[in-house]
Write an enzyme that holds these catalytic residues in place. Sequence first.
Site, PDB file in Angstrom:
ATOM      1  N   CYS A 194      19.260  -1.448  44.389  1.00 33.75           N
ATOM      2  CA  CYS A 194      19.619  -1.145  43.002  1.00 33.75           C
ATOM      3  C   CYS A 194      19.579   0.341  42.668  1.00 33.75           C
ATOM      4  CB  CYS A 194      18.776  -1.948  42.025  1.00 33.75           C
ATOM      5  SG  CYS A 194      17.027  -1.786  42.255  1.00 33.75           S
ATOM      6  N   HIS A 232      16.182 -10.422  40.937  1.00 33.35           N
ATOM      7  CA  HIS A 232      17.625 -10.499  41.170  1.00 33.35           C
ATOM      8  C   HIS A 232      17.929 -11.248  42.467  1.00 33.35           C
ATOM      9  CE1 HIS A 232      18.142  -6.559  38.689  1.00 33.35           C
ATOM     10  NE2 HIS A 232      18.724  -7.531  38.010  1.00 33.35           N
TER      11      HIS A 232
HETATM   12  N1  GLY Z   1      13.079  -2.246  36.198  1.00 30.97           N
HETATM   13  C1  GLY Z   1      14.296  -2.765  36.624  1.00 30.97           C
HETATM   14  C2  GLY Z   1      14.805  -3.812  35.717  1.00 30.97           C
HETATM   15  O1  GLY Z   1      14.007  -4.573  35.228  1.00 30.97           O
HETATM   16  O2  GLY Z   1      15.952  -3.915  35.439  1.00 30.97           O
END
Ligand code: GLY
Length: 258
Positions: free
Chosen positions: A252, A165
């Site tokens: 996150c 991300h």
């Molecule tokens: N394990 C976090 C994701 O891949 O969204």
Amino acid sequence: MYKHAIVRRPGKSSVRGLTSVDRGKPDFERLIEQHRHYTNALASLGLEVIELEALEEFPDAYFTEDVAIVTPEISVITRPGADSRRGETLHITDVLAKFRELKYITEPGIIDGGDVLIVDQSYVKRHCIVGLSARTNQPGAEQLCDILSEYGYQGDVVDVPEALHFKSSVNFIDSHTLLVTQTCFSLDCLAAYRKLVVPEGEEYAANVVWINGKVLIPDGYPGTQRLLEENGFQTIAMPVSEIAKMDGGLTCLSLRLT
Ligand code: GLY
């Protein structure tokens, strides 16, 4: 200042979640312990922590940040990029609706909250940067920027050059300073910010989260911790080895609300 955080307890299925990193299989008990450590840290910094129950049918659901983008004005429910995560959004709307009006990203848009960095420099501008990745596409980014433009946010869309991300590589540590990886240092949309660059080999440590004047940082990254402390930032090192095995980081694990 943040007042609330929404987290979700990891289910036993969490060890079978999505991951693209090769760090081995997590130990569930340690993962739970690290998650508890994180929620305790948020509470100790003055946040009311709302812990949602585990969702065994969604192994990645404890990464609550990916299913919504929350600003002081609104919550935008995402359409997560991974098929296995799309249904998670149904389980976040009730709690978010207590705090904010909800808007939604719709097909063909996909977007993960982990790809969205909001920096509120109210005295200058409100800025929303969206990273295009395997989880976030142009229609998703444009929908979000359109929604947030109504609230005065300048939107920028960039390619995610590395990692899962955008916020794996870029995070704010105060309203005008970012912690970044070397790869993201030169992004045009970050030109106006002061930037600190994590040392080579410590790229994972760019995934920090600012909470009410402190910076939570993954433990085991002494160069980054020193860099932050020497520049006047107070850090709290958090154990996240098991969460990192599932491609997770400190940002996150929660949705944070002012
Ligand atoms: N394990 C976090 C994701 O891949 O969204």
